[in-house]
Write a protein that holds these residues in place. Structure first.
Motif, PDB file in Angstrom:
ATOM      1  N   SER A  85     -32.095 -16.142 -10.876  1.00 40.24           N
ATOM      2  CA  SER A  85     -31.018 -15.323 -11.389  1.00 40.24           C
ATOM      3  C   SER A  85     -29.752 -15.944 -10.989  1.00 40.24           C
ATOM      4  CB  SER A  85     -31.099 -14.112 -11.223  1.00 40.24           C
ATOM      5  OG  SER A  85     -29.801 -13.248 -11.603  1.00 40.24           O
ATOM      6  N   GLY A  86     -28.627 -16.291 -11.660  1.00 41.97           N
ATOM      7  CA  GLY A  86     -27.404 -16.946 -11.416  1.00 41.97           C
ATOM      8  C   GLY A  86     -26.784 -15.888 -10.456  1.00 41.97           C
ATOM      9  N   ARG A  87     -26.933 -14.583 -10.408  1.00 42.33           N
ATOM     10  CA  ARG A  87     -26.282 -13.634  -9.365  1.00 42.33           C
ATOM     11  C   ARG A  87     -26.578 -13.818  -8.142  1.00 42.33           C
ATOM     12  NH1 ARG A  87     -28.199  -9.941 -13.010  1.00 42.33           N
ATOM     13  NH2 ARG A  87     -29.718  -9.354 -11.620  1.00 42.33           N
ATOM     14  N   GLN A  88     -28.009 -14.567  -7.913  1.00 40.70           N
ATOM     15  CA  GLN A  88     -28.445 -14.757  -6.620  1.00 40.70           C
ATOM     16  C   GLN A  88     -28.323 -16.194  -5.942  1.00 40.70           C
ATOM     17  OE1 GLN A  88     -30.862 -13.108  -8.441  1.00 40.70           O
ATOM     18  NE2 GLN A  88     -30.489 -11.041  -7.842  1.00 40.70           N
ATOM     19  N   SER A  89     -27.760 -16.929  -7.257  1.00 39.03           N
ATOM     20  CA  SER A  89     -27.582 -18.283  -6.653  1.00 39.03           C
ATOM     21  C   SER A  89     -26.586 -18.643  -5.651  1.00 39.03           C
ATOM     22  CB  SER A  89     -26.864 -19.171  -7.961  1.00 39.03           C
ATOM     23  OG  SER A  89     -26.650 -20.467  -7.614  1.00 39.03           O
ATOM     24  N   PRO A  90     -26.647 -19.475  -4.475  1.00 37.47           N
ATOM     25  CA  PRO A  90     -25.809 -19.578  -3.326  1.00 37.47           C
ATOM     26  C   PRO A  90     -24.409 -19.802  -3.916  1.00 37.47           C
ATOM     27  CG  PRO A  90     -27.922 -20.742  -3.245  1.00 37.47           C
ATOM     28  CD  PRO A  90     -27.766 -20.518  -4.613  1.00 37.47           C
ATOM     29  N   ILE A  91     -23.565 -19.733  -2.882  1.00 40.20           N
ATOM     30  CA  ILE A  91     -22.034 -19.878  -3.189  1.00 40.20           C
ATOM     31  C   ILE A  91     -22.001 -21.267  -2.725  1.00 40.20           C
ATOM     32  CG2 ILE A  91     -19.763 -19.417  -2.300  1.00 40.20           C
ATOM     33  CD1 ILE A  91     -21.000 -17.004  -3.672  1.00 40.20           C
ATOM     34  N   HIS A  92     -21.047 -21.914  -3.722  1.00 43.85           N
ATOM     35  CA  HIS A  92     -20.917 -23.550  -3.520  1.00 43.85           C
ATOM     36  C   HIS A  92     -20.365 -23.637  -2.141  1.00 43.85           C
ATOM     37  CE1 HIS A  92     -19.312 -27.528  -4.083  1.00 43.85           C
ATOM     38  NE2 HIS A  92     -20.142 -27.651  -4.961  1.00 43.85           N
ATOM     39  N   PRO A  93     -20.874 -24.930  -1.428  1.00 44.76           N
ATOM     40  CA  PRO A  93     -20.600 -25.138   0.088  1.00 44.76           C
ATOM     41  C   PRO A  93     -19.009 -25.197   0.252  1.00 44.76           C
ATOM     42  CG  PRO A  93     -21.911 -26.760  -0.848  1.00 44.76           C
ATOM     43  CD  PRO A  93     -21.998 -25.624  -1.781  1.00 44.76           C
ATOM     44  N   SER A  94     -18.410 -25.561  -0.732  1.00 40.98           N
ATOM     45  CA  SER A  94     -16.960 -25.888  -0.492  1.00 40.98           C
ATOM     46  C   SER A  94     -15.960 -24.728  -0.423  1.00 40.98           C
ATOM     47  CB  SER A  94     -16.212 -26.681  -1.577  1.00 40.98           C
ATOM     48  OG  SER A  94     -16.151 -25.758  -2.996  1.00 40.98           O
ATOM     49  N   ALA A  95     -16.834 -23.480  -0.707  1.00 44.32           N
ATOM     50  CA  ALA A  95     -15.981 -22.025  -0.572  1.00 44.32           C
ATOM     51  C   ALA A  95     -15.988 -21.715   0.977  1.00 44.32           C
ATOM     52  CB  ALA A  95     -16.865 -21.132  -1.536  1.00 44.32           C
ATOM     53  N   PRO A  96     -14.759 -21.109   1.247  1.00 45.04           N
ATOM     54  CA  PRO A  96     -14.891 -20.425   2.798  1.00 45.04           C
ATOM     55  C   PRO A  96     -16.171 -19.814   2.709  1.00 45.04           C
ATOM     56  CG  PRO A  96     -13.192 -19.503   1.380  1.00 45.04           C
ATOM     57  CD  PRO A  96     -13.918 -20.516   0.686  1.00 45.04           C
ATOM     58  N   LYS A  97     -16.675 -19.464   4.351  1.00 44.51           N
ATOM     59  CA  LYS A  97     -17.666 -18.565   4.621  1.00 44.51           C
ATOM     60  C   LYS A  97     -17.086 -17.249   4.449  1.00 44.51           C
ATOM     61  CE  LYS A  97     -20.187 -21.738   6.012  1.00 44.51           C
ATOM     62  NZ  LYS A  97     -21.000 -22.564   5.080  1.00 44.51           N
ATOM     63  N   MET A  98     -18.268 -16.241   3.960  1.00 46.85           N
ATOM     64  CA  MET A  98     -17.902 -14.932   3.937  1.00 46.85           C
ATOM     65  C   MET A  98     -17.775 -14.261   5.099  1.00 46.85           C
ATOM     66  SD  MET A  98     -20.401 -14.013   0.650  1.00 46.85           S
ATOM     67  CE  MET A  98     -19.871 -12.358   0.385  1.00 46.85           C
TER      68      MET A  98
END
Length: 97
Positions: free
Chosen positions: A11-24
């Motif tokens: 499911s796209g909802r569980q797809s990882p956040i792109h690595p260029s985004a800041p850490k949560m």
């Protein structure tokens, strides 16, 4: 990508956040928040496919984006599938060859 990823879910909802985004920001165990003022995006179907070992020239046919993620998330790693198929083929050839 400097960190290991979780398995790509179906499911796209569980797809990882792109690595260029800041850490949560970790609030507590299993609870994280996005950093305000930054843009986040999920990894695309193609990026997810690369993590799962699909070759770049593999053609995905889907109309609904979530179906694209399902194809990736429900798939066996491509290299593993090839090794398994070759092993089964060799066993059959030895038995009936």
């Amino acid at each position: 990508m400097d960190e290991p990823s979780f398995t790509i879910q179906a499911s796209g909802r569980q797809s990882p956040i792109h690595p260029s985004a800041p850490k949560m920001i970790k609030i507590e165990q299993d609870i994280h928040e996005f950093v305000s003022g930054h843009e986040y995006r999920r990894m695309s179907v193609r990026e997810s496919a690369r993590i799962q070992g699909f070759p770049d020239n593999f053609i995905f046919k889907y109309k609904d984006l979530n179906d694209g993620y399902k194809m990736i998330g429900n798939a066996v790693n491509v290299q593993f599938a090839r090794i398994l198929a070759d092993s089964i083929k060799d066993a059959i050839n030895k038995s009936y060859g």
